[in-house]
Every structure is written in C-alpha cells, then in structure tokens.
Design a protein around this motif. Structure first.
Motif, PDB file in Angstrom:
ATOM      1  N   PHE A 262       0.932  -0.734   0.091  1.00 28.21           N
ATOM      2  CA  PHE A 262      -0.303  -0.212  -0.408  1.00 28.21           C
ATOM      3  C   PHE A 262       0.160   1.118   0.297  1.00 28.21           C
ATOM      4  O   PHE A 262       1.270   1.023   0.599  1.00 28.21           O
ATOM      5  CB  PHE A 262      -1.078  -0.066   1.219  1.00 28.21           C
ATOM      6  N   ILE A 263       0.467   1.878  -0.989  1.00 29.58           N
ATOM      7  CA  ILE A 263       0.871   3.964  -0.942  1.00 29.58           C
ATOM      8  C   ILE A 263       0.143   4.382   0.485  1.00 29.58           C
ATOM      9  O   ILE A 263      -1.315   4.099   0.388  1.00 29.58           O
ATOM     10  CB  ILE A 263       0.787   4.520  -1.813  1.00 29.58           C
ATOM     11  N   VAL A 264       0.918   5.013   1.377  1.00 30.13           N
ATOM     12  CA  VAL A 264      -0.325   5.780   2.738  1.00 30.13           C
ATOM     13  C   VAL A 264       0.373   6.899   3.003  1.00 30.13           C
ATOM     14  O   VAL A 264       1.242   6.434   3.557  1.00 30.13           O
ATOM     15  CB  VAL A 264       0.129   4.584   3.811  1.00 30.13           C
ATOM     16  N   LYS A 265      -0.532   7.507   2.564  1.00 29.26           N
ATOM     17  CA  LYS A 265       0.225   9.366   2.976  1.00 29.26           C
ATOM     18  C   LYS A 265       0.277   8.991   4.300  1.00 29.26           C
ATOM     19  O   LYS A 265      -0.325   8.660   5.445  1.00 29.26           O
ATOM     20  CB  LYS A 265      -1.417  10.140   2.815  1.00 29.26           C
ATOM     21  N   ARG A 266       0.792  10.129   4.731  1.00 26.50           N
ATOM     22  CA  ARG A 266       0.863  10.311   6.698  1.00 26.50           C
ATOM     23  C   ARG A 266       0.135  10.385   6.967  1.00 26.50           C
ATOM     24  O   ARG A 266       0.142  10.355   8.162  1.00 26.50           O
ATOM     25  CB  ARG A 266       2.796  11.061   6.525  1.00 26.50           C
ATOM     26  N   THR A 267      -1.013  11.407   6.519  1.00 30.25           N
ATOM     27  CA  THR A 267      -2.246  12.058   7.259  1.00 30.25           C
ATOM     28  C   THR A 267      -2.892  10.813   7.686  1.00 30.25           C
ATOM     29  O   THR A 267      -4.143  10.485   7.760  1.00 30.25           O
ATOM     30  CB  THR A 267      -2.700  13.311   6.082  1.00 30.25           C
ATOM     31  N   GLU A 268      -2.563  10.089   7.028  1.00 33.63           N
ATOM     32  CA  GLU A 268      -3.400   8.593   7.017  1.00 33.63           C
ATOM     33  C   GLU A 268      -2.782   7.382   7.748  1.00 33.63           C
ATOM     34  O   GLU A 268      -3.690   5.867   7.659  1.00 33.63           O
ATOM     35  CB  GLU A 268      -4.018   7.961   5.214  1.00 33.63           C
ATOM     36  N   ILE A 269      -2.064   7.945   8.652  1.00 30.62           N
ATOM     37  CA  ILE A 269      -1.010   6.498   8.326  1.00 30.62           C
ATOM     38  C   ILE A 269      -1.606   5.961  10.223  1.00 30.62           C
ATOM     39  O   ILE A 269      -1.587   4.703  10.031  1.00 30.62           O
ATOM     40  CB  ILE A 269       0.186   6.802   8.599  1.00 30.62           C
ATOM     41  N   LYS A 270      -2.314   7.190  10.891  1.00 32.09           N
ATOM     42  CA  LYS A 270      -2.644   6.291  12.548  1.00 32.09           C
ATOM     43  C   LYS A 270      -3.903   5.362  11.687  1.00 32.09           C
ATOM     44  O   LYS A 270      -3.743   4.191  11.916  1.00 32.09           O
ATOM     45  CB  LYS A 270      -2.765   7.026  12.673  1.00 32.09           C
ATOM     46  N   GLU A 271      -4.355   5.687  10.926  1.00 28.64           N
ATOM     47  CA  GLU A 271      -6.051   4.340  10.725  1.00 28.64           C
ATOM     48  C   GLU A 271      -5.884   3.914   9.982  1.00 28.64           C
ATOM     49  O   GLU A 271      -5.988   2.833  10.878  1.00 28.64           O
ATOM     50  CB  GLU A 271      -6.873   6.267  10.438  1.00 28.64           C
ATOM     51  N   THR A 272      -4.854   3.844   9.023  1.00 32.77           N
ATOM     52  CA  THR A 272      -4.510   2.316   8.604  1.00 32.77           C
ATOM     53  C   THR A 272      -3.581   1.256   8.769  1.00 32.77           C
ATOM     54  O   THR A 272      -4.000   0.659   8.983  1.00 32.77           O
ATOM     55  CB  THR A 272      -3.457   3.433   7.016  1.00 32.77           C
ATOM     56  N   VAL A 273      -2.862   1.954   9.935  1.00 34.00           N
ATOM     57  CA  VAL A 273      -2.121   0.952  10.438  1.00 34.00           C
ATOM     58  C   VAL A 273      -3.630   0.289  11.765  1.00 34.00           C
ATOM     59  O   VAL A 273      -2.672  -0.695  11.860  1.00 34.00           O
ATOM     60  CB  VAL A 273      -0.943   1.734  11.331  1.00 34.00           C
ATOM     61  N   SER A 274      -3.487   1.355  12.380  1.00 29.49           N
ATOM     62  CA  SER A 274      -4.697   0.720  13.667  1.00 29.49           C
ATOM     63  C   SER A 274      -5.827  -0.262  12.591  1.00 29.49           C
ATOM     64  O   SER A 274      -5.956  -1.795  13.399  1.00 29.49           O
ATOM     65  CB  SER A 274      -5.437   1.992  14.100  1.00 29.49           C
ATOM     66  N   LYS A 275      -6.714   0.210  11.531  1.00 24.38           N
ATOM     67  CA  LYS A 275      -7.473  -0.408  11.160  1.00 24.38           C
ATOM     68  C   LYS A 275      -6.540  -2.203  11.067  1.00 24.38           C
ATOM     69  O   LYS A 275      -6.854  -3.598  10.558  1.00 24.38           O
ATOM     70  CB  LYS A 275      -7.466   0.405  10.068  1.00 24.38           C
ATOM     71  N   THR A 276      -5.872  -2.299  10.186  1.00 19.29           N
ATOM     72  CA  THR A 276      -4.618  -3.379   9.519  1.00 19.29           C
ATOM     73  C   THR A 276      -4.400  -4.262  11.262  1.00 19.29           C
ATOM     74  O   THR A 276      -4.691  -5.343  11.058  1.00 19.29           O
ATOM     75  CB  THR A 276      -3.615  -3.066   8.567  1.00 19.29           C
ATOM     76  N   VAL A 277      -3.946  -3.356  11.815  1.00 19.01           N
ATOM     77  CA  VAL A 277      -4.045  -4.513  13.152  1.00 19.01           C
ATOM     78  C   VAL A 277      -5.445  -4.724  13.578  1.00 19.01           C
ATOM     79  O   VAL A 277      -4.765  -5.956  14.000  1.00 19.01           O
ATOM     80  CB  VAL A 277      -3.173  -3.725  14.502  1.00 19.01           C
ATOM     81  N   ASN A 278      -6.118  -4.302  14.010  1.00 22.21           N
ATOM     82  CA  ASN A 278      -6.861  -5.261  13.790  1.00 22.21           C
ATOM     83  C   ASN A 278      -7.904  -6.276  13.295  1.00 22.21           C
ATOM     84  O   ASN A 278      -8.133  -6.870  14.103  1.00 22.21           O
ATOM     85  CB  ASN A 278      -8.361  -3.989  13.978  1.00 22.21           C
ATOM     86  N   LEU A 279      -8.039  -5.592  11.458  1.00 26.28           N
ATOM     87  CA  LEU A 279      -7.663  -6.660  11.070  1.00 26.28           C
ATOM     88  C   LEU A 279      -6.908  -8.184  11.366  1.00 26.28           C
ATOM     89  O   LEU A 279      -7.922  -9.298  10.401  1.00 26.28           O
ATOM     90  CB  LEU A 279      -8.083  -6.575   9.433  1.00 26.28           C
ATOM     91  N   LEU A 280      -5.613  -7.926  10.917  1.00 26.34           N
ATOM     92  CA  LEU A 280      -4.992  -9.068  10.630  1.00 26.34           C
ATOM     93  C   LEU A 280      -4.830  -9.182  12.172  1.00 26.34           C
ATOM     94  O   LEU A 280      -3.809 -10.221  12.273  1.00 26.34           O
ATOM     95  CB  LEU A 280      -3.618  -8.310   9.891  1.00 26.34           C
ATOM     96  N   THR A 281      -4.610  -8.944  13.336  1.00 29.09           N
ATOM     97  CA  THR A 281      -4.603  -9.873  14.652  1.00 29.09           C
ATOM     98  C   THR A 281      -5.790 -10.678  15.286  1.00 29.09           C
ATOM     99  O   THR A 281      -6.589  -9.955  15.651  1.00 29.09           O
ATOM    100  CB  THR A 281      -4.513  -8.436  15.564  1.00 29.09           C
ATOM    101  N   VAL A 282      -5.341 -11.429  16.093  1.00 27.63           N
ATOM    102  CA  VAL A 282      -6.556 -12.685  16.132  1.00 27.63           C
ATOM    103  C   VAL A 282      -6.239 -12.446  17.261  1.00 27.63           C
ATOM    104  O   VAL A 282      -5.895 -12.458  18.397  1.00 27.63           O
ATOM    105  CB  VAL A 282      -5.832 -14.034  16.262  1.00 27.63           C
ATOM    106  N   HIS A 283      -7.329 -12.357  18.213  1.00 27.08           N
ATOM    107  CA  HIS A 283      -7.518 -11.695  19.962  1.00 27.08           C
ATOM    108  C   HIS A 283      -8.324 -13.349  19.995  1.00 27.08           C
ATOM    109  O   HIS A 283      -8.858 -13.587  20.534  1.00 27.08           O
ATOM    110  CB  HIS A 283      -9.002 -10.219  19.719  1.00 27.08           C
ATOM    111  N   ALA A 284      -7.580 -12.868  21.435  1.00 34.49           N
ATOM    112  CA  ALA A 284      -7.868 -13.854  22.225  1.00 34.49           C
ATOM    113  C   ALA A 284      -9.088 -14.057  22.863  1.00 34.49           C
ATOM    114  O   ALA A 284      -9.358 -12.934  23.390  1.00 34.49           O
ATOM    115  CB  ALA A 284      -6.830 -14.737  23.378  1.00 34.49           C
TER     116      ALA A 284
END
Length: 284
Positions: A262-284
């Motif tokens: 992905f090309i991610v603008k710095r203005t969108e990096i926080k939102e993109t990172v948090s969404k990616t983590v929540n989508l790809l992280t398995v929560h116990a």
C-alpha cells in the motif's frame, strides 16, 4: 556643489540591532516544487505539504507524536548506545563522529523503540532517525530491534518498523552486516508466535535494510514518492549500461511491481495502521 541625498535627517527611522525582529528559522518551508508552507500549518498536517502533498522528512519524535494516542508512549531501551568496536577512522575517528552526532541530534542512535496505543490498540513501534548518520544500520539498531521483538513476543503485541535509512553503517563493517541475519531470525520468531509485523518505508530506504527486513514484513506500506532501493540509480545505470524506467525506485513503481502493498499518506497512517492491526490480529 554638495548634495545631501544620502544623509538621514531623522534619527527615528533607524532601528538598533537588538530591536530587530528576525524571522525564526523553520517558520516557512519550501517544497521541491517551490510551494511555500507555514511551519505550523505543516505540523498540523503531519508534515505533509497541503499545497502539493510533499512529505517532509521527519524523525522518531514526530512519528511517535503522529501515531500514538495523545502523543503518549513509553520509550524502550533508550540508553543503548553504539561504541567504536573497531577503532575505525575515516575523515575523523568514529568515536568522535558518534559524540558529535549525539550532541547535535540529542539521540543515542539511529533508531528508537516505543510502546503505546494507536487508536486504542497497543503496539510497539521502532522508528529510524535519518538525522543520526543517515539512519544507518549498526549493531545498536540490530540490538534494539531484537529487544523490541522480544518485548512483543512477551506481551503478545503487534510490531511496526518505520524505515528511513541509507543502509549499513560502514564504520562498523561486518558487525553492521551481521544485524541483517540477527533481525531476520528474530522476525521469524515473531511470525512463529503469530504476531503481526508492519513495515512503513519512508524516503529514503536503501541498502541492506531494503534487502532484508524492510521487505519481509507481513504488510509493507510506503509513503508517496519515497525512494526505495538497494543501490542508487546512477550505480545501477552504470552497471547494466541501460537507461532506467521513469519513476524507477519510487514507492509507486515498487507497488506496481508487487514489492509494496500500500501507498499510505502520512496524514492517513495512524488510521491505516490501526485498521490493519485490528483486521489481521487474532484476539484471544
């Protein structure tokens, strides 16, 4: 006949030196396209020019402020510093170079580790500082990444590295190159633990870092128009004896070739990172 054209008759039109109002350095920033942006406006826009989208190079302090909620984080391994293992000397002794750059940047080395929450999700972020000897990879960077990964495994946290580097640190010779294998071995352990690893590639990301952990993340993001590669375009052009494609080594070119997700603008990096983590992280 004498003329008094250049004589000042009124003293109140002069200003003493101590009364002059100098423009503070950094109040304005000019982008490569010639756009001029006020510093405060640039800061409010995560150091991205609203005029032309140019991403101004920033360091770990600014990135941590952008990513972590309310800019709050805990720094890990802050006191780990490089030493002159080889008594190396080029234009000046390596020990003197380290002393000078620490005084100038107020940093201990070319990377910092931090743990905090990104939109409520706790994670560890390692961020390189290009201002410290070009963000070069040395024994301390490898060790701090190793410790950050161990912390992630212990606490079951996702991990992110923000890359901006010219490559390996020549003053540490083979010691710097050994860090590539060391970091890759630790990232394999992170993967075996089922934990996410994100790389965010900024301008520039070059050398051994590109050849290793910058390109082995689960998700590879990059800033727009960031230069990413192993050797520089001039070296490659002279080696292969051919002209290079337009936009060669930009993040957009690498995304087209499948090296960047992905090309991610710095203005969108926080939102993109948090969404990616929540989508790809398995929560116990």
């Amino acid at each position: 006949m004498a003329f008094d054209w250049f004589k000042r008759k009124a003293k109140n039109i002069t200003t003493s030196t101590d009364e002059k109002k100098d423009v503070p350095k950094g109040l304005w920033h000019q982008t490569p396209s010639g756009k001029v942006v006020e510093h405060d406006e640039l800061k409010r826009n995560n150091y991205v020019s609203p005029e032309d989208g140019f991403h101004v190079r920033i360091g770990s302090a600014e990135f941590f402020d952008i990513l972590f909620d309310e800019g709050k984080f805990t720094e890990l391994d802050a006191n780990v510093e490089s030493i002159d293992i080889l008594n190396f000397k080029d234009t000046k002794p390596y020990a003197d170079r380290l002393k000078e750059v620490r005084a100038k940047t107020k940093l201990t080395d070319s990377i910092r580790n931090a743990v905090g929450t990104v939109n409520g999700t706790q994670m560890v972020v390692s961020c390189m500082d290009f201002a410290f000897i070009g963000g070069s990879l040395g024994s301390v960077m490898g060790e701090k990444i190793r410790r950050a990964i161990d912390y992630c495994i212990e606490k079951r946290l996702p991990y992110m590295i923000i890359c901006q580097s010219g490559g390996a640190r020549m003053q540490e010779a083979t010691y710097s190159l050994m860090q590539l294998a060391k970091v890759q071995a630790k990232l394999a352990q992170l993967s075996e633990a089922g934990l996410l690893y994100i790389a965010y590639l900024c301008d520039p990301t070059f050398g051994g870092i590109t050849a290793s952990f910058a390109m082995t993340a689960d998700i590879i993001m990059a800033e727009p128009k960031a230069l990413i590669g192993f050797a520089g375009p001039r070296v490659i052009r002279e080696t292969i004896g051919r002209d290079l494609p337009e936009g060669f080594q930009t993040s957009e070119f690498l995304q087209e070739k499948g090296f960047v997700d992905f090309i991610v603008k710095r203005t969108e990096i926080k939102e993109t990172v948090s969404k990616t983590v929540n989508l790809l992280t398995v929560h116990a």
